[in-house]
Design an enzyme around this catalytic site. Structure first.
Site, mmCIF file in Angstrom:
data_model
loop_
_atom_site.group_PDB
_atom_site.id
_atom_site.type_symbol
_atom_site.label_atom_id
_atom_site.label_comp_id
_atom_site.label_asym_id
_atom_site.label_seq_id
_atom_site.Cartn_x
_atom_site.Cartn_y
_atom_site.Cartn_z
ATOM 1 N N ASP A 24 -2.236 -2.245 9.656
ATOM 2 C CA ASP A 24 -2.330 -2.282 8.192
ATOM 3 C C ASP A 24 -2.896 -3.585 7.652
ATOM 4 O OD1 ASP A 24 -1.328 0.279 7.903
ATOM 5 O OD2 ASP A 24 0.743 -0.375 7.626
ATOM 6 N N GLY A 66 7.770 0.893 4.707
ATOM 7 C CA GLY A 66 6.585 1.716 4.893
ATOM 8 C C GLY A 66 5.452 1.403 3.942
ATOM 9 N N MET A 67 5.496 0.215 3.308
ATOM 10 C CA MET A 67 4.454 -0.160 2.350
ATOM 11 C C MET A 67 3.602 -1.334 2.820
ATOM 12 S SD MET A 67 6.182 0.297 -1.394
ATOM 13 C CE MET A 67 4.609 -0.165 -2.143
ATOM 14 N N LYS A 106 0.835 -1.210 0.000
ATOM 15 C CA LYS A 106 0.000 0.000 0.000
ATOM 16 C C LYS A 106 0.861 1.248 0.000
ATOM 17 C CE LYS A 106 0.956 0.962 4.478
ATOM 18 N NZ LYS A 106 1.678 2.174 4.963
#
Length: 311
Positions: free
Chosen positions: A145, A107-108, A17
């Site tokens: 997440d 960070g994805m 993401k």
């Protein structure tokens, strides 16, 4: 649950993401921050194959550096499988083969995507038949997440990011990711943000009392307007990440000079996400970054959340 396993092997895929908008509130009494995020699932994928086994084991490969990925119970995919087994009363195990295409510690949400894919794969392998909502509730226990990796598409996340509302997004958004060889610690980036906000001076941004997604961001997504999204995309953690890794600022400036519509860190970084006008502009931007010696990845969004694939 102790019935025989229904399938021998199951293959599931989940996306990474980009936080196209990310606003962070002050830390609470428990140290966690309330956030408001506009998530977009993009075409960098984690693949998980689940095979029946007596115990819980994992192997990891990838098109990205996987040297730092744990191969024990610290692995989020293993934790997801154990959590699901406990939830449904399954007394067997599973062997997971994870193939990573999302940068590690970038960070994805790659680890969260692993967990989401493992939940979907094991649910099918063990014949549990849980709904997506039930899997999201379990996933939220593993990380903020994970529910979005299950949902996919585009969504607004509040709370710690796990309270999701699907958002309409038309068309296709093309992104160029610049990947760093060295990750950033999410707790350290949040701590940097808190320290920065507590500093003196009228120019220092303060934490919003109640984080919220900027309405023009949602309008840009609804209209499929890359230029509007480029003008409104924002991540509160960008400045904090740049304070810890100042060299990232030079890369952002290079992208903007070469026509990127915006350049932000994804999540807590250090992966940088650059929005392009279209696919051709993204390819040209990717060539520029590659020529400057940077590792890049061209992705697009939105894409579906965790789902089964035919083995």
């Amino acid at each position: 649950m102790s019935e025989a396993v229904l399938l021998e092997r199951v293959h599931a895929r989940a996306p990474g993401k980009i936080n196209v908008f990310f606003e962070v509130g002050p830390p609470g009494a428990d140290g966690y921050h309330e956030v408001a995020s506009a998530y977009q699932a993009v075409s960098a994928y984690e693949d998980v194959w689940a095979t029946a086994s007596d115990g819980f084991t994992v192997e990891v490969t990838g098109t990205v550096d996987v040297s730092g990925v744990p191969l024990d119970d610290g692995n989020l995919a293993v934790r997801a499988a154990r959590l699901l087994a406990e939830h449904i009363g399954y007394d067997g195990g599973v062997h997971l083969r994870v193939h990573k295409g999302v940068p590690v510690a970038g960070g994805m949400g790659g680890g969260s995507a692993d967990a989401a894919a493992a939940l979907v794969a094991c649910d099918a392998l063990w014949g549990a038949g849980l709904s997506t909502h039930e899997l999201q509730r379990l996933g939220a226990r593993l990380g903020a997440d994970v529910p979005f990796a299950l949902l996919g598409g585009t969504a607004v996340g509040t709370g710690r990011g796990e309270q999701l509302s699907p958002a309409l997004a038309r068309g296709r958004f093309d992104w160029v990711l610049v990947i760093s060889d060295e990750g950033l610690s999410t707790p350290e980036v949040y701590a940097e943000l808190d320290e920065y906000r507590s500093g003196p001076g009228a120019h220092v941004p303060r934490a919003p009392a109640r984080p919220a997604v900027f309405p023009p961001v949602l309008q840009a997504l609804r209209q499929g307007d890359a230029r509007m999204l480029g003008a409104t995309a924002h991540n509160d953690l960008t400045d904090a990440a740049l304070r810890r890794r100042p060299e990232l600022d030079d890369i952002i400036n290079l992208g903007l000079d070469e026509g990127a519509l915006t350049g932000i860190v994804s999540g807590s970084g250090p992966t940088l996400a650059f929005l392009a006008d279209d696919e051709q502009a993204a390819l040209a931007l990717q060539v520029t970054f590659s020529a400057a010696g940077h590792q890049t990845l061209h992705v697009h969004g939105p894409v579906p959340g965790a789902h089964l694939l035919t083995s």
